[in-house]
Design a protein around this motif. Structure first.
Motif, PDB file in Angstrom:
ATOM      1  N   CYS A 157       2.112 -24.733 -20.608  1.00  0.00           N
ATOM      2  CA  CYS A 157       2.303 -23.577 -19.723  1.00  0.00           C
ATOM      3  C   CYS A 157       1.273 -22.484 -20.024  1.00  0.00           C
ATOM      4  O   CYS A 157       0.831 -21.781 -19.115  1.00  0.00           O
ATOM      5  N   CYS A 216       8.938 -23.143 -19.105  1.00  0.00           N
ATOM      6  CA  CYS A 216       9.608 -24.438 -18.925  1.00  0.00           C
ATOM      7  C   CYS A 216      10.788 -24.611 -19.878  1.00  0.00           C
ATOM      8  O   CYS A 216      11.482 -25.622 -19.823  1.00  0.00           O
ATOM      9  N   CYS A 234       4.584 -22.554 -24.262  1.00  0.00           N
ATOM     10  CA  CYS A 234       4.112 -23.776 -24.898  1.00  0.00           C
ATOM     11  C   CYS A 234       2.634 -23.979 -24.500  1.00  0.00           C
ATOM     12  O   CYS A 234       2.113 -23.281 -23.628  1.00  0.00           O
ATOM     13  N   CYS A 287       9.660 -21.965 -24.827  1.00  0.00           N
ATOM     14  CA  CYS A 287       8.709 -21.546 -23.798  1.00  0.00           C
ATOM     15  C   CYS A 287       9.417 -20.740 -22.706  1.00  0.00           C
ATOM     16  O   CYS A 287      10.483 -21.127 -22.235  1.00  0.00           O
TER      17      CYS A 287
HETATM   18 ZN   LIG Z   1       6.216 -24.499 -21.231  1.00  0.00          ZN
END
Ligand SMILES: [Zn+2]
Length: 124
Positions: free
Chosen positions: A115, A94, A112, A91
């Motif tokens: 997010c 994050c 992801c 991701c």
């Molecule tokens: Zn993420």
């Protein structure tokens, strides 16, 4: 660098991305091989008005499709680059793993699920 994806999963996603890349490039080539500007103007002058309206609509549809295809092509290309550089499946926000189930549906996903939906919320 280790990945949460198995070599088999990676290979499958890479194949999907490459095929999509080829398909989009072909689509854009075909679109460029369509009516040139002059031919388009000529078609407008010679066609009756109903036909013109129809052609105009079709042309706009094509332009919209080409734009989307170009945007997707750059996403797919970026994903292939991430695969080469070993950054694929992580991701961008994050740095967590992007679930394989998500990548199966959208192999060019940059975020992801958490997010991704967070960004969607902020955009509205
Ligand atoms: Zn993420």
């Amino acid at each position: 660098m280790s990945s949460h994806l198995t070599p088999g999963q990676r290979a499958l996603l890479e194949t999907t991305l490459r095929l999509r890349h080829e398909e989009l490039e072909r689509l854009l080539r075909e679109q460029q091989g369509g009516l040139s500007r002059v031919e388009h103007a000529h078609a407008l002058l010679t066609a009756d008005s109903d036909d013109v309206k129809h052609r105009e609509a079709a042309r706009e549809l094509d332009l919209g499709r080409a734009e989307r295809a170009r945007a997707e092509l750059s996403e797919v290309g970026a994903a292939l680059l991430r695969l080469q550089e070993g950054r694929y499946g992580r991701c961008e926000d994050c740095e967590g793993d992007i679930a394989y189930d998500r990548l199966k549906i959208e192999p060019w996903a940059r975020l992801c699920i958490e997010c991704g939906s967070e960004r969607e919320r902020r955009r509205r």
